[in-house]
Design a protein around this motif. Sequence first.
Motif, PDB file in Angstrom:
ATOM      1  N   TRP A 114       0.820  -1.212   0.000  1.00  0.00           N
ATOM      2  CA  TRP A 114       0.000   0.000   0.000  1.00  0.00           C
ATOM      3  C   TRP A 114       0.853   1.262   0.000  1.00  0.00           C
ATOM      4  CZ3 TRP A 114      -4.728  -0.734  -1.405  1.00  0.00           C
ATOM      5  CH2 TRP A 114      -5.393  -1.924  -1.085  1.00  0.00           C
ATOM      6  N   LEU A 115       2.121   1.122   0.387  1.00  0.00           N
ATOM      7  CA  LEU A 115       3.004   2.286   0.382  1.00  0.00           C
ATOM      8  C   LEU A 115       3.223   2.835  -1.029  1.00  0.00           C
ATOM      9  CD1 LEU A 115       5.716   1.161   2.957  1.00  0.00           C
ATOM     10  CD2 LEU A 115       3.885   2.844   3.287  1.00  0.00           C
ATOM     11  N   ALA A 132       1.063   3.793  -2.869  1.00  0.00           N
ATOM     12  CA  ALA A 132       0.133   4.907  -3.052  1.00  0.00           C
ATOM     13  C   ALA A 132       0.799   6.254  -2.788  1.00  0.00           C
ATOM     14  CB  ALA A 132      -1.069   4.732  -2.127  1.00  0.00           C
ATOM     15  N   LEU A 133       1.955   6.243  -2.125  1.00  0.00           N
ATOM     16  CA  LEU A 133       2.669   7.492  -1.870  1.00  0.00           C
ATOM     17  C   LEU A 133       3.165   8.147  -3.149  1.00  0.00           C
ATOM     18  CD1 LEU A 133       4.739   6.440   1.267  1.00  0.00           C
ATOM     19  CD2 LEU A 133       2.729   7.925   1.191  1.00  0.00           C
ATOM     20  N   ILE A 134       3.085   7.434  -4.264  1.00  0.00           N
ATOM     21  CA  ILE A 134       3.486   8.021  -5.536  1.00  0.00           C
ATOM     22  C   ILE A 134       2.614   9.209  -5.886  1.00  0.00           C
ATOM     23  CG2 ILE A 134       2.018   6.551  -7.001  1.00  0.00           C
ATOM     24  CD1 ILE A 134       4.331   6.464  -8.998  1.00  0.00           C
ATOM     25  N   TYR A 135       1.370   9.234  -5.369  1.00  0.00           N
ATOM     26  CA  TYR A 135       0.459  10.335  -5.692  1.00  0.00           C
ATOM     27  C   TYR A 135       0.826  11.623  -4.966  1.00  0.00           C
ATOM     28  CZ  TYR A 135      -2.211   7.118  -8.478  1.00  0.00           C
ATOM     29  OH  TYR A 135      -2.583   6.240  -9.452  1.00  0.00           O
ATOM     30  N   PRO A 136       1.042  11.627  -3.645  1.00  0.00           N
ATOM     31  CA  PRO A 136       1.521  12.873  -3.029  1.00  0.00           C
ATOM     32  C   PRO A 136       2.882  13.291  -3.565  1.00  0.00           C
ATOM     33  CG  PRO A 136       1.463  11.078  -1.413  1.00  0.00           C
ATOM     34  CD  PRO A 136       0.728  10.602  -2.622  1.00  0.00           C
ATOM     35  N   ALA A 137       3.716  12.316  -3.933  1.00  0.00           N
ATOM     36  CA  ALA A 137       5.009  12.664  -4.513  1.00  0.00           C
ATOM     37  C   ALA A 137       4.830  13.369  -5.860  1.00  0.00           C
ATOM     38  CB  ALA A 137       5.859  11.398  -4.685  1.00  0.00           C
TER      39      ALA A 137
END
Length: 318
Positions: free
Chosen positions: A263-264, A266-271
């Motif tokens: 699930w980590l 998904a951090l590609i979106y805030p990045a």
Amino acid sequence: MEDLKAVQIDAVVIGRNEGARLIGCLQSLRGQVRQLVYVDSGSSDGSVEAARGLGAVVVALDMAQPFTAARARNAGLALLQAPDFVQFVDGDCEVAPGWIAAALAGFAAHPAAVVICGRRRERFPEASVYNALADAEWDTPVGRARACGGDALMRFAAVQAAGGYREDLIAGEEPELCLRLARAGGEIWRIEAEMTLHDAAMAHFGQWWRRTVRAGHAFAEGAALHGKGPERHWLAEARRGLVWGFILPLGVVVAGLLHPLGWLLALIYPAQALRLSRRLGWRGAVFSVIGKFAEARGALGYWLGRLRGQRRRLIEYK
């Protein structure tokens, strides 16, 4: 080159239930054009009567057939008597007082031009974040361009030779026409001049979402029509929407189901939002990332409809 001081200019305005906005639009064109044609698509607010009262020739579009803005513009074109130029305007826009003169100066400066457009602004950008986003979207680079929006001054003969607008497109009809005009040797120019005031009237997230879904549909259909050409028309835009709005989210879900650490991803979106914020600011960056989900929905809707042999009807946001 023709004497631009003696040219004939007509205008085609399209709309439905625009009320006071239509009146302002038509009044802004009086004295700037020879003939004013208004194409109405089923208004029930007295728009037809108001347009006639302002001296416009009115075309009542046959609403038994599926509506598209392209079809409405072609209906207006059919009534014109061979002007040198035609000014296309959406009925929710008001034309700037000096626009026609500025556009003609643009044609004089760029003899190969077949389309001249200027700065479209939102009338009430402070009314909502969605209006502000639209205002930023209209602020396109000055210089030679690949496309224009719904408001532009065009050479009538060039538009006629290209066959006018493609009537089956529910969105993206102006860039598609511009592509064909460019293939015929014409140029599209965005000049540094005030052109129109537009009233998006977007007060809710759902309106912005539907408008962005429509953009995704347009990207997908435009790429399907002309993506294999040398211009690679809207191919990159269509791919970005599908990658960020469908393929990557699917990958995140699969990875998360396989392992909790997945699930980590998904951090590609805030990045991505952080990266875009350097160019678009935080507000623009966040909505750009969210918008990819809407674009993907529009693109998937187009492709599913195509597989089923169905054409999607107009996607309206107001």
